[in-house]
Design a protein around this motif. Structure first.
Motif, PDB file in Angstrom:
ATOM      1  N   ALA A   1       0.843  -1.193   0.000  1.00 49.64           N
ATOM      2  CA  ALA A   1       0.000   0.000   0.000  1.00 49.64           C
ATOM      3  C   ALA A   1       0.880   1.246   0.000  1.00 49.64           C
ATOM      4  N   PRO A   2       0.385   2.341  -0.568  1.00 51.99           N
ATOM      5  CA  PRO A   2       1.182   3.583  -0.574  1.00 51.99           C
ATOM      6  C   PRO A   2       1.622   3.965   0.829  1.00 51.99           C
ATOM      7  N   LEU A   3       2.858   4.364   0.950  1.00 50.10           N
ATOM      8  CA  LEU A   3       3.395   4.739   2.260  1.00 50.10           C
ATOM      9  C   LEU A   3       2.827   6.084   2.693  1.00 50.10           C
ATOM     10  N   PRO A   4       2.567   6.260   3.990  1.00 52.86           N
ATOM     11  CA  PRO A   4       2.075   7.567   4.463  1.00 52.86           C
ATOM     12  C   PRO A   4       3.163   8.625   4.358  1.00 52.86           C
ATOM     13  N   LEU A   5       2.751   9.836   4.048  1.00 53.47           N
ATOM     14  CA  LEU A   5       3.694  10.945   3.936  1.00 53.47           C
ATOM     15  C   LEU A   5       3.901  11.525   5.330  1.00 53.47           C
ATOM     16  N   GLN A   6       5.100  11.388   5.873  1.00 54.56           N
ATOM     17  CA  GLN A   6       5.406  11.867   7.207  1.00 54.56           C
ATOM     18  C   GLN A   6       6.868  12.278   7.270  1.00 54.56           C
ATOM     19  N   GLY A   7       7.210  12.967   8.367  1.00 54.33           N
ATOM     20  CA  GLY A   7       8.580  13.425   8.531  1.00 54.33           C
ATOM     21  C   GLY A   7       8.806  14.783   7.897  1.00 54.33           C
ATOM     22  N   PRO A   8      10.056  15.197   7.756  1.00 58.39           N
ATOM     23  CA  PRO A   8      10.354  16.496   7.131  1.00 58.39           C
ATOM     24  C   PRO A   8       9.974  16.506   5.661  1.00 58.39           C
ATOM     25  N   GLN A   9      10.015  17.685   5.064  1.00 52.55           N
ATOM     26  CA  GLN A   9       9.548  17.840   3.687  1.00 52.55           C
ATOM     27  C   GLN A   9      10.333  16.960   2.721  1.00 52.55           C
ATOM     28  N   GLU A  10      11.656  16.863   2.918  1.00 51.52           N
ATOM     29  CA  GLU A  10      12.455  16.054   2.007  1.00 51.52           C
ATOM     30  C   GLU A  10      12.042  14.582   2.075  1.00 51.52           C
ATOM     31  N   ALA A  11      11.774  14.080   3.306  1.00 49.14           N
ATOM     32  CA  ALA A  11      11.337  12.692   3.454  1.00 49.14           C
ATOM     33  C   ALA A  11       9.968  12.485   2.823  1.00 49.14           C
ATOM     34  N   ARG A  12       9.059  13.456   2.972  1.00 50.38           N
ATOM     35  CA  ARG A  12       7.737  13.331   2.345  1.00 50.38           C
ATOM     36  C   ARG A  12       7.854  13.329   0.824  1.00 50.38           C
ATOM     37  N   ASP A  13       8.743  14.187   0.291  1.00 48.11           N
ATOM     38  CA  ASP A  13       8.926  14.209  -1.164  1.00 48.11           C
ATOM     39  C   ASP A  13       9.462  12.865  -1.661  1.00 48.11           C
ATOM     40  N   LEU A  14      10.419  12.295  -0.918  1.00 48.39           N
ATOM     41  CA  LEU A  14      11.001  11.010  -1.319  1.00 48.39           C
ATOM     42  C   LEU A  14       9.949   9.903  -1.244  1.00 48.39           C
ATOM     43  N   THR A  15       9.128   9.910  -0.195  1.00 43.67           N
ATOM     44  CA  THR A  15       8.082   8.898  -0.060  1.00 43.67           C
ATOM     45  C   THR A  15       7.052   9.042  -1.175  1.00 43.67           C
ATOM     46  N   HIS A  16       6.702  10.280  -1.498  1.00 46.01           N
ATOM     47  CA  HIS A  16       5.741  10.505  -2.590  1.00 46.01           C
ATOM     48  C   HIS A  16       6.307   9.997  -3.915  1.00 46.01           C
ATOM     49  N   ALA A  17       7.596  10.238  -4.152  1.00 45.83           N
ATOM     50  CA  ALA A  17       8.213   9.751  -5.395  1.00 45.83           C
ATOM     51  C   ALA A  17       8.206   8.230  -5.438  1.00 45.83           C
ATOM     52  N   PHE A  18       8.427   7.585  -4.286  1.00 43.74           N
ATOM     53  CA  PHE A  18       8.385   6.120  -4.242  1.00 43.74           C
ATOM     54  C   PHE A  18       6.979   5.606  -4.555  1.00 43.74           C
ATOM     55  N   ASN A  19       5.965   6.225  -3.970  1.00 45.09           N
ATOM     56  CA  ASN A  19       4.589   5.800  -4.225  1.00 45.09           C
ATOM     57  C   ASN A  19       4.229   5.948  -5.695  1.00 45.09           C
ATOM     58  N   VAL A  20       4.647   7.067  -6.300  1.00 46.87           N
ATOM     59  CA  VAL A  20       4.376   7.279  -7.718  1.00 46.87           C
ATOM     60  C   VAL A  20       5.111   6.248  -8.568  1.00 46.87           C
ATOM     61  N   MET A  21       6.365   5.960  -8.199  1.00 46.98           N
ATOM     62  CA  MET A  21       7.142   4.970  -8.948  1.00 46.98           C
ATOM     63  C   MET A  21       6.479   3.603  -8.896  1.00 46.98           C
ATOM     64  N   GLN A  22       6.035   3.197  -7.713  1.00 50.74           N
ATOM     65  CA  GLN A  22       5.393   1.889  -7.601  1.00 50.74           C
ATOM     66  C   GLN A  22       4.106   1.840  -8.422  1.00 50.74           C
ATOM     67  N   GLU A  23       3.350   2.926  -8.410  1.00 47.51           N
ATOM     68  CA  GLU A  23       2.107   2.971  -9.188  1.00 47.51           C
ATOM     69  C   GLU A  23       2.395   2.861 -10.681  1.00 47.51           C
ATOM     70  N   ARG A  24       3.430   3.544 -11.130  1.00 45.75           N
ATOM     71  CA  ARG A  24       3.769   3.496 -12.564  1.00 45.75           C
ATOM     72  C   ARG A  24       4.275   2.112 -12.970  1.00 45.75           C
ATOM     73  N   ILE A  25       5.060   1.477 -12.081  1.00 44.46           N
ATOM     74  CA  ILE A  25       5.535   0.122 -12.390  1.00 44.46           C
ATOM     75  C   ILE A  25       4.348  -0.833 -12.484  1.00 44.46           C
ATOM     76  N   ALA A  26       3.392  -0.695 -11.553  1.00 46.05           N
ATOM     77  CA  ALA A  26       2.209  -1.559 -11.588  1.00 46.05           C
ATOM     78  C   ALA A  26       1.422  -1.351 -12.878  1.00 46.05           C
ATOM     79  N   ARG A  27       1.281  -0.086 -13.284  1.00 45.47           N
ATOM     80  CA  ARG A  27       0.559   0.175 -14.534  1.00 45.47           C
ATOM     81  C   ARG A  27       1.308  -0.392 -15.731  1.00 45.47           C
ATOM     82  N   HIS A  28       2.645  -0.300 -15.700  1.00 51.24           N
ATOM     83  CA  HIS A  28       3.444  -0.829 -16.805  1.00 51.24           C
ATOM     84  C   HIS A  28       3.290  -2.342 -16.918  1.00 51.24           C
ATOM     85  N   VAL A  29       3.379  -3.046 -15.759  1.00 52.29           N
ATOM     86  CA  VAL A  29       3.246  -4.502 -15.778  1.00 52.29           C
ATOM     87  C   VAL A  29       1.852  -4.900 -16.232  1.00 52.29           C
TER      88      VAL A  29
END
Length: 446
Positions: A206-234
């Motif tokens: 499941a998508p990870l919750p966005l928490q922590g400082p802004q840089e950590a939230r940005d990194l988590t958001h990028a990971f969630n988007v990456m996983q979603e795109r990989i799932a759509r690609h597969v």
């Protein structure tokens, strides 16, 4: 990272305390202000007694002033030298003369030292630097004698007390506060690392919750988007191949109907066999790709039980395989995917060698499963190439209508093992034959 930062901060705080100790020991006042005043007042009282009273009365009074911290007496020899006095001793003499006006002709000698005899400003990091202080004093008397005194004043910096107070009061709160903020920064990164490791084993989370400082939230958001795109690609790739499979099956079916209307002859049989092979290739290719898209939950299960089930299954089909259950092995895996991989390896051994022997154990943080046969093995140059799809080294006992002999078994097995973060290799073990070695990483072990 949190432990390393915490250790660095702790070392920095200890270094600050050590520097402060060294600086104050070399430049600060050595005597506590109250102890300094008490020592001077005692000297003034003892001097007035030795100067104004008879020797007998002075002796009685000085004896009454004796304590475990101070000793006063009158003698013909001075216990403190008046030469080469240090700045701290000169300041004490100046303060004494100010409190008790004395003629300049009256000599006063003072020596402030450690009870061990070392310099009062001995290095604090040495054993002598921690010894108590001792103040020796000699004052000229009008009758030609000396008022001698040995006192043990309290030091201005009793490091055992200071450190026992400063370290808990200053260090622990700072460490707790810093650990709190470091945890807030590091925890999202740690969660992201664990999620990345799970995704690398083929799991979808499941998508990870966005928490922590802004840089950590940005990194988590990028990971969630990456996983979603990989799932759509597969998913898109699987749909595309499913459509291709459907489109190919239609002309294959039409060709089969037309060929079956022909008269029986060897050419007709060859064409039907080729169509069976083509249809099997289309079906198995789709299964091979679809296996990447099947979302099977990862569960904790007994690998020993799974191998027992495989052994019973092959025994029921009249193809007994060697398997001797040992110590219980439990792992986190996707059971159907792992079972499919092991089944392909066993089928490959039975097809090409006629026998298969299983063994499993744990070592070095890994789960190791071996499938050994007594066949001819594989040439060294082909040990890695046989994992490529549709690479075939032989056609014996191949049934294309069931997908056998298409060269997909090892490719599927390796894909399943790698999806668990593991490794599959083939080894020739003369004279035993070929051995397929499955290594599952430590992350698969609970």
């Amino acid at each position: 990272m949190a432990h390393q930062l915490g250790l660095q901060l702790l070392l920095a705080l200890l270094a600050c305390n050590a520097i402060a100790m060294l600086y104050l020991q070399r430049t600060g006042a050595l005597l506590h202000p109250l102890s300094r005043t008490l020592a001077l007042e005692r000297l003034i009282t003892a001097y007035h007694a030795a100067e104004g009273l008879t020797p007998e009365d002075a002796s009685h009074l000085l004896a009454a002033m004796q304590t475990h911290e101070a000793h006063f007496w009158v003698a013909s020899k001075a216990v403190a030298d008046t030469h080469d006095m240090r700045p701290e001793e000169q300041r004490l003499i100046a303060d004494l003369r100010q409190r008790m006006p004395l003629p300049d002709s009256v000599r006063i000698g003072m020596q402030l030292e450690r009870t061990s005899g070392a310099n009062a400003r001995e290095w604090v990091f040495s054993g002598a630097g921690w010894a108590p202080l001792r103040l020796r004093t000699s004052i000229d008397l009008p009758n030609g004698g000396y008022l001698n005194a040995i006192q043990h004043p309290t030091g201005s910096y009793e490091w055992t007390r200071i450190l026992s107070y400063s370290l808990p009061v200053t260090t622990l709160p700072v460490l707790l506060i810093v650990f709190f903020f470091m945890r807030r920064v590091v925890q999202p990164v740690n969660n992201l690392a664990q999620a990345t490791e799970r995704v690398s084993r083929g799991e979808w989370i499941a998508p990870l919750p966005l928490q922590g400082p802004q840089e950590a939230r940005d990194l988590t958001h990028a990971f969630n988007v990456m996983q979603e795109r990989i799932a759509r690609h597969v998913e898109g790739r699987t749909r595309m191949l499913a459509a291709i499979s459907h489109d190919l099956n239609t002309p294959i079916t039409e060709l089969r109907l037309q060929i079956e209307l022909l008269d029986d002859d060897p050419a007709r049989d060859d064409m039907l066999e080729s169509l069976d092979e083509l249809q099997a290739m289309v079906r198995e290719t789709l299964n091979f790709v679809r296996g990447d898209a099947v979302q099977e939950d990862t569960v904790r299960m007994s690998l020993s039980d799974l191998l027992d089930d495989l052994a019973r299954r092959y025994a029921s089909m009249g193809q007994a395989i060697g398997w001797q259950r040992g110590a219980e092995i439990v792992c986190h895996c996707r059971p159907l995917a792992l079972k499919r991989a092991l089944t392909n390896l066993i089928d490959n051994a039975l097809r090409h060698a006629g026998d298969a022997h299983l063994s499993a154990w744990t070592a070095g943080g890994e789960i190791i499963v071996q499938v050994l046969d007594h066949g001819p093995g594989i040439e060294q140059a082909w040990l890695s190439q046989v994992f490529e799809p549709f690479v075939q080294l032989g056609q014996r006992n191949s049934d294309h209508s069931q997908g056998g002999g298409l060269g997909l078994g090892l490719a599927i097995a390796r894909a399943c093992i790698q999806a668990h973060g593991g490794e599959l290799i083939l080894e020739n073990r003369p004279p035993a034959g070929l051995c397929a070695v499955v290594r599952l990483p430590e992350a698969c072990i609970p």
